[in-house]
Design a protein around this motif. Structure first.
Motif, short mmCIF file in Angstrom:
data_model
loop_
_atom_site.label_atom_id
_atom_site.label_comp_id
_atom_site.label_asym_id
_atom_site.label_seq_id
_atom_site.Cartn_x
_atom_site.Cartn_y
_atom_site.Cartn_z
N ARG A 7 0.85 -1.18 0.00
CA ARG A 7 0.00 0.00 0.00
C ARG A 7 0.89 1.24 0.00
N MET A 8 0.50 2.25 -0.75
CA MET A 8 1.33 3.44 -0.93
C MET A 8 1.67 4.11 0.41
N THR A 9 0.71 4.21 1.31
CA THR A 9 1.00 4.85 2.60
C THR A 9 2.03 4.05 3.39
N ASP A 10 1.95 2.72 3.33
CA ASP A 10 2.92 1.87 4.02
C ASP A 10 4.30 1.97 3.37
N LEU A 11 4.31 2.08 2.05
CA LEU A 11 5.57 2.22 1.33
C LEU A 11 6.25 3.54 1.67
N ALA A 12 5.48 4.61 1.72
CA ALA A 12 6.05 5.91 2.10
C ALA A 12 6.63 5.85 3.51
N GLU A 13 5.91 5.19 4.41
CA GLU A 13 6.40 5.06 5.79
C GLU A 13 7.67 4.22 5.84
N ALA A 14 7.70 3.12 5.10
CA ALA A 14 8.87 2.25 5.09
C ALA A 14 10.11 2.98 4.56
N LEU A 15 9.90 3.85 3.58
CA LEU A 15 11.00 4.59 2.96
C LEU A 15 11.33 5.88 3.70
N LYS A 16 10.49 6.25 4.66
CA LYS A 16 10.67 7.48 5.44
C LYS A 16 10.65 8.71 4.53
N ILE A 17 9.67 8.74 3.63
CA ILE A 17 9.49 9.89 2.73
C ILE A 17 8.03 10.31 2.76
N THR A 18 7.77 11.50 2.25
CA THR A 18 6.39 11.98 2.20
C THR A 18 5.62 11.23 1.11
N ARG A 19 4.31 11.22 1.27
CA ARG A 19 3.48 10.57 0.26
C ARG A 19 3.58 11.28 -1.08
N ALA A 53 10.38 -1.62 18.21
CA ALA A 53 10.93 -2.56 19.18
C ALA A 53 12.44 -2.66 19.00
N VAL A 54 13.13 -3.04 20.05
CA VAL A 54 14.58 -3.22 19.98
C VAL A 54 14.88 -4.25 18.91
N GLY A 55 15.81 -3.94 18.04
CA GLY A 55 16.19 -4.85 16.97
C GLY A 55 15.32 -4.73 15.73
N ASP A 56 14.20 -4.04 15.82
CA ASP A 56 13.32 -3.87 14.68
C ASP A 56 13.87 -2.76 13.81
N VAL A 57 14.14 -3.07 12.56
CA VAL A 57 14.63 -2.06 11.64
C VAL A 57 13.44 -1.59 10.84
N PRO A 58 13.01 -0.32 11.03
CA PRO A 58 11.74 0.14 10.47
C PRO A 58 11.60 -0.01 8.96
N TRP A 59 12.67 0.12 8.22
CA TRP A 59 12.56 0.06 6.76
C TRP A 59 12.53 -1.38 6.26
N ARG A 60 12.62 -2.36 7.16
CA ARG A 60 12.57 -3.77 6.76
C ARG A 60 11.28 -4.44 7.21
N ARG A 61 10.36 -3.68 7.80
CA ARG A 61 9.10 -4.26 8.24
C ARG A 61 8.28 -4.67 7.04
N ARG A 62 7.56 -5.73 7.22
CA ARG A 62 6.64 -6.16 6.17
C ARG A 62 5.23 -6.05 6.68
N SER A 63 4.35 -5.62 5.84
CA SER A 63 2.96 -5.54 6.25
C SER A 63 2.38 -6.95 6.23
N SER A 64 1.27 -7.14 6.91
CA SER A 64 0.66 -8.46 6.96
C SER A 64 0.01 -8.81 5.62
N GLY A 65 -0.15 -7.88 4.78
CA GLY A 65 -0.70 -8.12 3.45
C GLY A 65 -0.55 -6.89 2.61
N PRO A 66 -0.80 -6.98 1.33
CA PRO A 66 -0.56 -5.83 0.47
C PRO A 66 -1.44 -4.63 0.78
N CYS A 67 -2.56 -4.82 1.46
CA CYS A 67 -3.45 -3.71 1.73
C CYS A 67 -3.58 -3.41 3.21
N SER A 68 -2.78 -4.04 4.05
CA SER A 68 -2.92 -3.80 5.49
C SER A 68 -2.22 -2.55 5.92
#
Length: 169
Positions: A58-70, A154-169
């Motif tokens: 999802r575009m909003t999740d992708l923007a968050e993962a990349l740490k950029i504006t929508r 969370a400790v050890g969680d790298v924010p740009w490597r998180r995966r969503s639970s599905g393509p639209c979550s």
């Protein structure tokens, strides 16, 4: 309120960090422009999508993962879509949402670009660090990222490597 000025050690560390990050981003952009005609951000978009479930996000999740504006992501996605490297789809679960999906052509381009990109990253960073320094780099970068995110990761969680639970979550 009094200003807590940087100490001499902190100021040297800060300036070294700024110089290194600017030089690294410039080197990565130059390498990717030369090899593939695209900036580092576009490579990052393709890379994150390639690692996502179904090569979609999802575009909003992708923007968050990349740490950029929508809006910045929308600009990049428009260009990548025009080049046939990804496509936009409606989110199946939320008709207000849009999903970016990596195309087969986009995956092929990413696979061609990846060896040069990895070589540049290795040459610029990891070839100069001892294993202990690699661990320290990860730890320090994680601390900074968590602090800037309000310590929600969370400790050890790298924010740009998180995966969503599905393509639209």
């Amino acid at each position: 309120m009094t200003t807590r000025w940087l100490t001499s050690d902190e100021q040297r560390a800060w300036r070294a960090y700024i110089a290194a990050t600017h030089l690294l981003e410039d080197a990565l952009d130059r390498q990717l422009q030369q090899d593939a005609g695209m900036p580092h951000l576009y490579y990052q978009v393709l890379s994150v999508l390639s690692e996502s479930e179904g090569r979609k996000m999802r575009m909003t999740d992708l923007a968050e993962a990349l740490k950029i504006t929508r809006s910045r992501l929308t600009y990049a996605v428009t260009r990548l879509e025009k080049d046939g490297l990804l496509r936009r789809e409606e989110c199946e679960w939320d008709k207000r949402g849009t999903v970016a999906a990596l195309t087969d052509e986009g995956m092929e381009v990413l696979e061609r670009m990846a060896p040069g990109h990895v070589a540049m990253v290795r040459q610029a960073i990891f070839d100069h660090l001892a294993p202990q320094q690699v661990e320290q780099l990860e730890e320090i970068s994680g601390v900074i990222a968590r602090a800037l995110q309000g310590d929600v990761a969370a400790v050890g969680d790298v924010p740009w490597r998180r995966r969503s639970s599905g393509p639209c979550s």
